[in-house]
Design a protein around this motif. Structure first.
Motif, PDB file in Angstrom:
ATOM      1  N   SER A  87      15.306  31.579 -27.374  1.00  0.00           N
ATOM      2  CA  SER A  87      14.511  32.631 -26.742  1.00  0.00           C
ATOM      3  C   SER A  87      13.537  32.062 -25.709  1.00  0.00           C
ATOM      4  N   GLN A  88      13.311  30.739 -25.765  1.00  0.00           N
ATOM      5  CA  GLN A  88      12.381  30.092 -24.837  1.00  0.00           C
ATOM      6  C   GLN A  88      13.093  29.310 -23.740  1.00  0.00           C
ATOM      7  N   LEU A  89      14.396  29.070 -23.913  1.00  0.00           N
ATOM      8  CA  LEU A  89      15.124  28.186 -23.012  1.00  0.00           C
ATOM      9  C   LEU A  89      15.998  28.956 -22.034  1.00  0.00           C
ATOM     10  N   GLN A  90      16.174  28.369 -20.872  1.00  0.00           N
ATOM     11  CA  GLN A  90      17.106  28.907 -19.886  1.00  0.00           C
ATOM     12  C   GLN A  90      17.997  27.788 -19.391  1.00  0.00           C
ATOM     13  N   LEU A  91      19.283  28.073 -19.275  1.00  0.00           N
ATOM     14  CA  LEU A  91      20.199  27.102 -18.697  1.00  0.00           C
ATOM     15  C   LEU A  91      20.048  27.117 -17.179  1.00  0.00           C
ATOM     16  N   ASP A  92      20.289  25.972 -16.545  1.00  0.00           N
ATOM     17  CA  ASP A  92      20.152  25.912 -15.098  1.00  0.00           C
ATOM     18  C   ASP A  92      21.395  26.470 -14.402  1.00  0.00           C
ATOM     19  N   LYS A  93      21.449  26.374 -13.090  1.00  0.00           N
ATOM     20  CA  LYS A  93      22.557  26.971 -12.333  1.00  0.00           C
ATOM     21  C   LYS A  93      23.906  26.326 -12.657  1.00  0.00           C
ATOM     22  N   PRO A 139      23.144  28.440 -29.695  1.00  0.00           N
ATOM     23  CA  PRO A 139      22.769  29.852 -29.812  1.00  0.00           C
ATOM     24  C   PRO A 139      23.000  30.672 -28.539  1.00  0.00           C
ATOM     25  N   PHE A 140      23.563  30.041 -27.509  1.00  0.00           N
ATOM     26  CA  PHE A 140      23.815  30.770 -26.261  1.00  0.00           C
ATOM     27  C   PHE A 140      25.034  31.685 -26.385  1.00  0.00           C
ATOM     28  N   GLU A 185      24.678  25.546 -15.719  1.00  0.00           N
ATOM     29  CA  GLU A 185      24.811  25.847 -17.144  1.00  0.00           C
ATOM     30  C   GLU A 185      24.527  24.625 -18.015  1.00  0.00           C
ATOM     31  N   SER A 186      23.589  23.824 -17.550  1.00  0.00           N
ATOM     32  CA  SER A 186      23.118  22.672 -18.317  1.00  0.00           C
ATOM     33  C   SER A 186      21.758  22.999 -18.919  1.00  0.00           C
ATOM     34  N   LEU A 187      21.421  22.301 -19.960  1.00  0.00           N
ATOM     35  CA  LEU A 187      20.095  22.417 -20.564  1.00  0.00           C
ATOM     36  C   LEU A 187      19.191  21.426 -19.839  1.00  0.00           C
ATOM     37  N   THR A 188      18.240  21.939 -19.077  1.00  0.00           N
ATOM     38  CA  THR A 188      17.401  21.085 -18.232  1.00  0.00           C
ATOM     39  C   THR A 188      15.925  21.346 -18.493  1.00  0.00           C
ATOM     40  N   TYR A 189      15.175  20.250 -18.632  1.00  0.00           N
ATOM     41  CA  TYR A 189      13.726  20.316 -18.803  1.00  0.00           C
ATOM     42  C   TYR A 189      13.095  19.539 -17.652  1.00  0.00           C
TER      43      TYR A 189
END
Length: 253
Positions: free
Chosen positions: A54-60, A208-209, A62-66
């Motif tokens: 609920s706090q995370l967004q995948l980048d363009k 969970p995506f 579709e990777s998990l990026t911080y």
């Protein structure tokens, strides 16, 4: 004390010191990372993964990026580069881990595998998950930007090694059979090439995506551990910027 005994004690001390330094040089082992993740997010991996999603967004891609910018007031680009180059080379012992080290551009890129972030035995198969984050460090006068990206989970799959196989396979060879991974290239624990894997699972295509996922439990823990490792990396970079590797690196010497 005899010379022989002194030499023996010196050699023993040197071995212990080298072992200590090697342990310190790792960002975090998988077992330590799991403790760290449990302290922050609890040990219910499905719930923790759902909360994080609920706090995370995948980048363009579709990777998990911080990404985080760390302020370093009063420190020049050159000073920061030296400190972070020192940290990177001391931390990532694999010679291939640092894929770019450009002083002029102020950029260091690291790609290093952390093995076994999740290990799940399902009904039919067993899955061991590793990740290889790409860590990009951009350096300017007074500022450092850290970007941490993971797109896939690297999977070692042990076929017919699930709990159902344990019920029906009573042969003497059961244990060794369960430790053989499906590509036939290595046994569990084989260190010949830790980057070998059977499959890659795209993070965007799994829990969970994606709610309905046959590997839900495996991917829940994998996500939490991946997230926790990003926090550990950023914390270590910030520590290196502020205090160096050993805590007493300044110009007064």
């Amino acid at each position: 004390m005899t010379i022989t005994r002194k030499l023996l004690l010196f050699a023993t001390s040197l071995i212990l010191l080298c072992g200590f330094q090697t342990a310190k040089a790792q960002v975090m082992k998988a077992a330590d990372l799991e403790k760290y993740a449990k302290q922050r997010y609890g040990d219910k991996w499905l719930d923790a993964a759902a909360n994080l999603a609920s706090q995370l967004q995948l980048d363009k891609n579709e990777s998990l990026t911080y990404q985080q910018v760390i302020e370093a007031q009063g420190k020049t680009k050159q000073q920061l580069y030296v400190a972070l180059n020192y940290w990177a080379t001391a931390t990532f012992k694999d010679k291939q881990a640092i894929t770019l080290n450009d002083k002029e551009a102020g950029c260091i890129i690291i790609s290093s595998t952390i093995d076994g972030v999740a290990d799940h035995t399902g009904t039919l198969n067993r899955y061991v998950v590793s990740i290889t984050p790409v860590i990009k460090i951009d350096i300017k006068d007074g500022r450092v930007r850290v970007t941490y990206t993971v797109q896939n989970y690297d999977i070692l799959k042990a076929e017919d090694a699930g709990w159902l196989g344990g019920i029906f396979d009573n042969s003497d060879n059961r244990q060794s059979h369960q430790n053989v991974y499906s590509d036939g290239k290595r046994m569990k624990g084989d260190k010949t090439d830790r980057r070998l894997y059977d499959q890659q699972w795209e993070i965007a295509r799994h829990y969970p995506f994606v709610e309905k996922d046959a590997q839900k439990r495996t991917c829940a823990k994998a996500l939490v551990m991946t997230h926790a490792y990003s926090n550990a990396i950023i914390d270590k970079v910030e520590e290196a910027i502020k205090n160096g590797i050993v805590g007493n690196e300044d110009d007064e010497w």
